[in-house]
Design a protein around this motif. Sequence first.
Motif, PDB file in Angstrom:
ATOM      1  N   ASN A 180       0.719  -1.488   0.204  1.00 17.04           N
ATOM      2  CA  ASN A 180       0.297  -0.028  -0.357  1.00 17.04           C
ATOM      3  C   ASN A 180       0.619   0.825  -0.031  1.00 17.04           C
ATOM      4  O   ASN A 180       1.875   1.384   0.379  1.00 17.04           O
ATOM      5  CB  ASN A 180      -0.727  -0.575   1.217  1.00 17.04           C
ATOM      6  CG  ASN A 180      -2.353  -1.416   1.255  1.00 17.04           C
ATOM      7  OD1 ASN A 180      -2.875  -1.849   0.140  1.00 17.04           O
ATOM      8  ND2 ASN A 180      -1.623  -1.873   2.627  1.00 17.04           N
ATOM      9  N   GLU A 233      -5.888 -16.104 -13.129  1.00 13.74           N
ATOM     10  CA  GLU A 233      -5.979 -13.986 -12.120  1.00 13.74           C
ATOM     11  C   GLU A 233      -6.479 -13.814 -13.412  1.00 13.74           C
ATOM     12  O   GLU A 233      -7.869 -12.646 -12.853  1.00 13.74           O
ATOM     13  CB  GLU A 233      -4.648 -13.903 -12.088  1.00 13.74           C
ATOM     14  CG  GLU A 233      -4.551 -14.287 -10.511  1.00 13.74           C
ATOM     15  CD  GLU A 233      -3.394 -14.221 -10.160  1.00 13.74           C
ATOM     16  OE1 GLU A 233      -2.648 -13.629  -9.367  1.00 13.74           O
ATOM     17  OE2 GLU A 233      -2.153 -14.179 -11.037  1.00 13.74           O
ATOM     18  N   HIS A 281     -10.451  -6.159  -7.048  1.00 20.99           N
ATOM     19  CA  HIS A 281      -9.951  -7.253  -6.346  1.00 20.99           C
ATOM     20  C   HIS A 281      -8.701  -8.053  -7.685  1.00 20.99           C
ATOM     21  O   HIS A 281      -8.596  -7.809  -8.217  1.00 20.99           O
ATOM     22  CB  HIS A 281     -10.574  -8.503  -6.173  1.00 20.99           C
ATOM     23  CG  HIS A 281      -9.761 -10.069  -6.051  1.00 20.99           C
ATOM     24  ND1 HIS A 281      -8.800  -9.945  -5.387  1.00 20.99           N
ATOM     25  CD2 HIS A 281      -9.445 -10.896  -7.028  1.00 20.99           C
ATOM     26  CE1 HIS A 281      -8.389 -10.829  -4.828  1.00 20.99           C
ATOM     27  NE2 HIS A 281      -8.836 -12.233  -6.828  1.00 20.99           N
ATOM     28  N   PRO A 292     -10.841  -4.403   5.156  1.00 23.78           N
ATOM     29  CA  PRO A 292      -9.574  -5.282   3.503  1.00 23.78           C
ATOM     30  C   PRO A 292      -9.067  -5.143   3.214  1.00 23.78           C
ATOM     31  O   PRO A 292      -7.429  -5.807   2.923  1.00 23.78           O
ATOM     32  CB  PRO A 292     -10.661  -4.810   2.304  1.00 23.78           C
ATOM     33  CG  PRO A 292     -11.542  -3.300   2.680  1.00 23.78           C
ATOM     34  CD  PRO A 292     -11.607  -4.029   4.314  1.00 23.78           C
ATOM     35  N   ASP A 323      -7.075  -7.793   6.067  1.00 27.27           N
ATOM     36  CA  ASP A 323      -7.915  -9.419   6.026  1.00 27.27           C
ATOM     37  C   ASP A 323      -7.295  -8.971   4.594  1.00 27.27           C
ATOM     38  O   ASP A 323      -7.988 -10.688   4.098  1.00 27.27           O
ATOM     39  CB  ASP A 323      -8.783  -9.418   6.360  1.00 27.27           C
ATOM     40  CG  ASP A 323      -8.923  -8.804   7.887  1.00 27.27           C
ATOM     41  OD1 ASP A 323      -7.967  -9.248   8.227  1.00 27.27           O
ATOM     42  OD2 ASP A 323      -9.940  -8.551   9.038  1.00 27.27           O
ATOM     43  N   ARG A 324      -7.533  -8.376   3.654  1.00 25.28           N
ATOM     44  CA  ARG A 324      -7.699  -8.880   1.908  1.00 25.28           C
ATOM     45  C   ARG A 324      -9.143  -9.543   1.390  1.00 25.28           C
ATOM     46  O   ARG A 324      -8.900 -10.136  -0.028  1.00 25.28           O
ATOM     47  CB  ARG A 324      -7.010  -9.835   2.003  1.00 25.28           C
ATOM     48  CG  ARG A 324      -5.229  -9.236   2.023  1.00 25.28           C
ATOM     49  CD  ARG A 324      -4.189  -8.470   1.299  1.00 25.28           C
ATOM     50  NE  ARG A 324      -3.109  -8.058   1.657  1.00 25.28           N
ATOM     51  CZ  ARG A 324      -2.818  -7.027   1.050  1.00 25.28           C
ATOM     52  NH1 ARG A 324      -2.791  -7.158  -0.298  1.00 25.28           N
ATOM     53  NH2 ARG A 324      -1.282  -6.346   1.529  1.00 25.28           N
ATOM     54  N   HIS A 325     -10.273  -9.190   1.910  1.00 29.00           N
ATOM     55  CA  HIS A 325     -10.938  -9.312   1.938  1.00 29.00           C
ATOM     56  C   HIS A 325     -13.002  -8.496   2.503  1.00 29.00           C
ATOM     57  O   HIS A 325     -12.555  -8.139   3.473  1.00 29.00           O
ATOM     58  CB  HIS A 325     -11.754 -11.424   2.029  1.00 29.00           C
ATOM     59  CG  HIS A 325     -11.834 -11.203   3.766  1.00 29.00           C
ATOM     60  ND1 HIS A 325     -10.985 -12.458   4.385  1.00 29.00           N
ATOM     61  CD2 HIS A 325     -12.406 -10.799   4.574  1.00 29.00           C
ATOM     62  CE1 HIS A 325     -11.195 -12.372   6.138  1.00 29.00           C
ATOM     63  NE2 HIS A 325     -12.169 -11.684   5.779  1.00 29.00           N
ATOM     64  N   ASP A 374     -13.494 -11.034  -2.431  1.00 23.24           N
ATOM     65  CA  ASP A 374     -12.591 -11.036  -1.928  1.00 23.24           C
ATOM     66  C   ASP A 374     -12.058  -9.842  -2.552  1.00 23.24           C
ATOM     67  O   ASP A 374     -11.992  -9.204  -3.431  1.00 23.24           O
ATOM     68  CB  ASP A 374     -11.249 -11.976  -3.417  1.00 23.24           C
ATOM     69  CG  ASP A 374     -11.422 -13.526  -2.509  1.00 23.24           C
ATOM     70  OD1 ASP A 374     -11.466 -13.740  -1.557  1.00 23.24           O
ATOM     71  OD2 ASP A 374     -11.477 -14.449  -2.998  1.00 23.24           O
ATOM     72  N   ASN A 433      -7.415  -8.430  -2.634  1.00 22.72           N
ATOM     73  CA  ASN A 433      -6.860  -8.345  -2.874  1.00 22.72           C
ATOM     74  C   ASN A 433      -6.330  -7.649  -3.364  1.00 22.72           C
ATOM     75  O   ASN A 433      -5.664  -7.323  -4.713  1.00 22.72           O
ATOM     76  CB  ASN A 433      -5.708  -9.273  -3.071  1.00 22.72           C
ATOM     77  CG  ASN A 433      -4.837  -9.684  -2.247  1.00 22.72           C
ATOM     78  OD1 ASN A 433      -3.615  -8.867  -2.217  1.00 22.72           O
ATOM     79  ND2 ASN A 433      -3.976 -10.964  -3.105  1.00 22.72           N
ATOM     80  N   ARG A 449       2.368 -16.264  -2.642  1.00 21.46           N
ATOM     81  CA  ARG A 449       1.435 -14.799  -2.560  1.00 21.46           C
ATOM     82  C   ARG A 449       2.572 -13.605  -2.593  1.00 21.46           C
ATOM     83  O   ARG A 449       3.827 -14.076  -1.892  1.00 21.46           O
ATOM     84  CB  ARG A 449       0.615 -14.234  -1.546  1.00 21.46           C
ATOM     85  CG  ARG A 449      -0.475 -15.419  -1.259  1.00 21.46           C
ATOM     86  CD  ARG A 449      -1.355 -15.233   0.007  1.00 21.46           C
ATOM     87  NE  ARG A 449      -0.953 -15.402   0.942  1.00 21.46           N
ATOM     88  CZ  ARG A 449      -1.279 -15.947   2.239  1.00 21.46           C
ATOM     89  NH1 ARG A 449      -2.327 -15.930   2.753  1.00 21.46           N
ATOM     90  NH2 ARG A 449      -0.728 -16.303   3.403  1.00 21.46           N
ATOM     91  N   ALA A 505       1.376  -9.215   0.811  1.00 23.12           N
ATOM     92  CA  ALA A 505      -0.228 -10.702   1.692  1.00 23.12           C
ATOM     93  C   ALA A 505       0.768 -11.334   1.962  1.00 23.12           C
ATOM     94  O   ALA A 505      -0.115 -12.426   2.667  1.00 23.12           O
ATOM     95  CB  ALA A 505      -1.099 -10.912   0.317  1.00 23.12           C
ATOM     96  N   SER A 565       1.747 -14.323   5.069  1.00 24.43           N
ATOM     97  CA  SER A 565       0.883 -14.061   6.877  1.00 24.43           C
ATOM     98  C   SER A 565       2.674 -14.160   7.667  1.00 24.43           C
ATOM     99  O   SER A 565       3.457 -13.705   7.117  1.00 24.43           O
ATOM    100  CB  SER A 565       0.199 -15.099   6.754  1.00 24.43           C
ATOM    101  OG  SER A 565       0.880 -16.476   6.657  1.00 24.43           O
TER     102      SER A 565
END
Length: 502
Positions: A223, A252, A304, A327, A330-332, A345, A347, A431, A435, A437
């Motif tokens: 971001n 995609e 997305h 979002p 959590d990307r959703h 979604d 992302n 990913r 993104a 984790s």
Amino acid sequence: MKQLQCATFEGIDAKKVEVQFSATKGLPAFTIVGMANTAITESKERVKSALLSNSFTFPPKRLTVNLAPSDLRKEGSHFDLPIAALIALGNYEGEIGDWYVFGELGLDGNVTENTLLYPIILSLANQGAITRAIVPAVSLPKLSKIPGIEFFGVNSLTDTLNLLRAEELPQSQSHVSSFDFNHVTHNHQNYYFHQHYPLDFSEIKGQEHAKRSALIAACGMHNLLLEGSPGSGKSMIAKRLVHIMPPLHNDEMLECAKLEILEGKEPTFTPSRPFRSPHHSSTGASIFGGGAHKAQIGEVGLAHGGILFFDELPHFSKTVLEALREPLEDRHIRISRVNTKVTYDANFLFVAAMNPCPCGNLFSTSVACRCSDLEISRYKSRLSDPFLDRIDLYVQMHAVSSEDKPSVTSRDLHAIVRQAFLRQKQRGQERLNGALSDAEITQYCPLNSEVQQVIDQAIGRFGLSFRAVSRVLKVARTIADIEGEDNIGKAHLLEALSYRKR
């Protein structure tokens, strides 16, 4: 009782629907049950006309079509074809098999296209619920790009009946990939990209720090917040960023085409990521999605896989900015209503631009700022600390100078993005860095003792939260990928820390 398979659209996913038919004794009637919307109930007249136009005689019985499950709302004119086919096959004693059938009927029995067919069938394919389908022949060029499904194109109701009664099936239209784009390959998987740059970074003079941050953002989907005086190039960078994004996998590209259809556009099937730029006066429902009875997708869902750009960031409502935190983290996005609950979604790469003050001249060396300290404080206080904590890259852009020159092209930056993309894939990442984790950060962002000491000092000096530390490490990982380094070094981490807003 005979039945065929169809599906309806709920939110952004398709739900399987069984179209069942029975003819019983009683006063002649034709009824459709199962929470059908107006488009389906109106299909009775289209079905009647199509059958009568093809020399079919309605039996003097009570005809009932049931759309199961009965507690699921159904919509769409693509139910015409399975309903008409079941009625026409009422006296047929042979087996018709387990078929998915989609298509809207004209009054003369010709099968026409429905705009929702592509997203419905793509969703069913992602669920592994469909292997073969009867569809309008006119839809085959789009639908045949979906892998794993045998498609049988029909032009009329008669063609459909002949196909359902056939003992030997004709040649099907299987997956035909017409993606003839440049691509990079990893583990026998192609990732497509284009080298067409209608907006080029070579048109931006100076602003090297901002260009560097845009490159990092593109490589790892981090971001980005650009702050600068009006005319310094904030929007120019954001609009050019979408053309240097990482390559897209086949799946995609199909998802991007689905989003285009949901927006009401004709799908292009090109390796171009979406770019959404809502106005600051947009409502929360238009940005996040919503609706009283049916949750429609909003700008966040349509972005997305691409870029969501907020220009004049502080002018967006406080409610929208705070709701955007979910979002971004959590990307959703989850839309909850009394009648429906849908998860989209989301992302995307979030890019925002803002002035340093209400008049915009705080950073200017030639124009005096007219804002008071209180006005500036109120202006910037619209952005809360939890919101800013989710921004990976914060850049202050200097005023334009006559000495500024173009320095780099989009083609050059895109080549660097592709190299960084391959390095991430070669490490085994599913990913991109932005993104990752917490567990993946531990795996892919190991630090030696010297670099760990630097991050420990930064935590104490700048009061970094756990979230901020994670985002700094992910940015440092991307910087190391750009530099072609396997491990995060001290210089990479220091540069990542320099992008944190203090």
